[in-house]
Write a protein that holds these residues in place. Structure first.
Motif, short mmCIF file in Angstrom:
data_model
loop_
_atom_site.label_atom_id
_atom_site.label_comp_id
_atom_site.label_asym_id
_atom_site.label_seq_id
_atom_site.Cartn_x
_atom_site.Cartn_y
_atom_site.Cartn_z
N TYR A 7 0.84 -1.27 0.09
CA TYR A 7 0.07 0.09 -0.05
C TYR A 7 1.10 1.24 0.06
O TYR A 7 0.30 2.36 -0.33
N ALA A 8 2.25 1.06 0.50
CA ALA A 8 2.91 2.49 0.75
C ALA A 8 4.30 2.15 0.79
O ALA A 8 4.63 0.88 0.77
N HIS A 9 5.00 3.26 0.30
CA HIS A 9 6.46 3.12 0.58
C HIS A 9 6.71 3.79 1.80
O HIS A 9 6.35 4.86 2.27
N PHE A 10 7.84 3.17 2.34
CA PHE A 10 8.31 3.90 3.67
C PHE A 10 9.91 4.14 3.29
O PHE A 10 10.76 3.24 2.97
N TRP A 11 10.52 5.33 3.74
CA TRP A 11 11.92 5.47 4.05
C TRP A 11 12.21 6.61 5.18
O TRP A 11 11.35 7.35 5.58
N ILE A 12 13.35 6.31 5.88
CA ILE A 12 13.78 7.67 6.67
C ILE A 12 14.64 8.41 6.01
O ILE A 12 15.82 8.00 5.33
N TYR A 21 1.67 6.91 0.22
CA TYR A 21 0.94 5.91 -0.24
C TYR A 21 1.05 5.54 -1.78
O TYR A 21 1.13 6.66 -2.48
N LYS A 22 0.75 4.27 -2.40
CA LYS A 22 0.87 4.07 -4.04
C LYS A 22 -0.47 4.54 -4.45
O LYS A 22 -1.21 4.93 -3.79
N PRO A 23 -0.43 4.77 -5.72
CA PRO A 23 -1.61 5.13 -6.36
C PRO A 23 -2.77 4.49 -6.44
O PRO A 23 -2.60 3.13 -6.38
N ASN A 24 -3.91 4.96 -6.17
CA ASN A 24 -5.25 4.27 -6.34
C ASN A 24 -5.61 3.34 -5.10
O ASN A 24 -6.34 2.37 -5.49
N VAL A 25 -4.71 3.27 -4.18
CA VAL A 25 -4.94 2.45 -2.98
C VAL A 25 -6.54 2.61 -2.31
O VAL A 25 -6.59 3.86 -1.97
N VAL A 26 -6.92 1.59 -1.90
CA VAL A 26 -8.22 1.88 -1.01
C VAL A 26 -7.58 1.25 0.31
O VAL A 26 -7.22 0.15 0.41
N ILE A 27 -7.86 2.04 1.25
CA ILE A 27 -7.48 1.57 2.77
C ILE A 27 -8.66 1.01 3.39
O ILE A 27 -9.55 1.82 4.05
N LEU A 51 6.04 11.94 7.85
CA LEU A 51 5.34 12.70 6.50
C LEU A 51 4.59 11.61 5.98
O LEU A 51 5.17 10.66 5.35
N CYS A 52 3.19 12.01 5.77
CA CYS A 52 2.40 10.94 5.21
C CYS A 52 1.89 11.67 4.02
O CYS A 52 0.94 12.41 3.96
N ASP A 53 2.13 11.22 2.72
CA ASP A 53 1.87 11.77 1.58
C ASP A 53 0.74 10.99 1.09
O ASP A 53 0.81 9.68 0.65
N VAL A 54 -0.57 11.47 1.02
CA VAL A 54 -1.81 10.69 0.57
C VAL A 54 -2.29 11.14 -0.85
O VAL A 54 -3.59 10.98 -1.18
N ARG A 55 -1.46 11.96 -1.53
CA ARG A 55 -1.97 12.61 -2.67
C ARG A 55 -2.48 11.69 -3.81
O ARG A 55 -3.11 11.86 -4.47
N GLN A 56 -1.84 10.32 -3.79
CA GLN A 56 -2.36 9.44 -4.78
C GLN A 56 -3.26 8.29 -4.11
O GLN A 56 -3.71 7.24 -4.89
N LEU A 57 -3.51 8.61 -2.76
CA LEU A 57 -4.58 7.61 -2.22
C LEU A 57 -5.92 7.53 -2.68
O LEU A 57 -6.61 8.70 -3.04
#
Length: 122
Positions: A7-12, A21-27, A51-57
């Motif tokens: 559902y998502a990519h994580f990094w520090i 979040y990956k594109p067009n994901v439904v949570i 930092l939570c990027d939900v632009r493509q969710l």
């Protein structure tokens, strides 16, 4: 078994956990649990500003929002949610105002603004 990395990519980077979040994901609730489990394993017990990027969710169910507000903030120092400028932010406003996350949480339309907010918690 669901994996949060589906559902998502994580990094520090520079002491901030980036969660995109990956594109067009439904949570739904099960996906939310998988994402939180993966994030916590990734953090290895260390708290971070997130930092939570939900632009493509695509969307998040109400039970998933409630779960993320309660359990999803564990080991988070603060949460910056990046939304699309064209998006009204209704879903995020509901998350912040109704679900009431347990850490300082704000919405932003740019990564740089979000990082500025999170830098005070780093």
């Amino acid at each position: 078994m669901l994996n949060g990395e589906d559902y998502a990519h994580f990094w520090i980077e520079e002491g901030i956990l980036h969660f995109v979040y990956k594109p067009n994901v439904v949570i739904d609730l099960n996906a939310a649990k998988a994402v939180v489990k993966t994030r916590l394993r990734f953090q290895n017990g260390a708290p971070y500003p997130i930092l939570c990027d939900v632009r493509q969710l695509k969307t998040v169910s109400k039970p998933a929002r409630e779960y993320l507000a309660e359990k999803g903030c564990f080991n988070a120092l603060a949460l910056a949610i990046v939304i699309d400028r064209a998006y009204s932010g209704t879903l995020i406003k509901a998350f912040i105002n109704i679900s009431n996350p347990s850490v300082p949480t704000k919405e932003f339309t740019t990564i740089s603004e979000a990082l500025g907010f999170l830098s005070t918690y780093n």
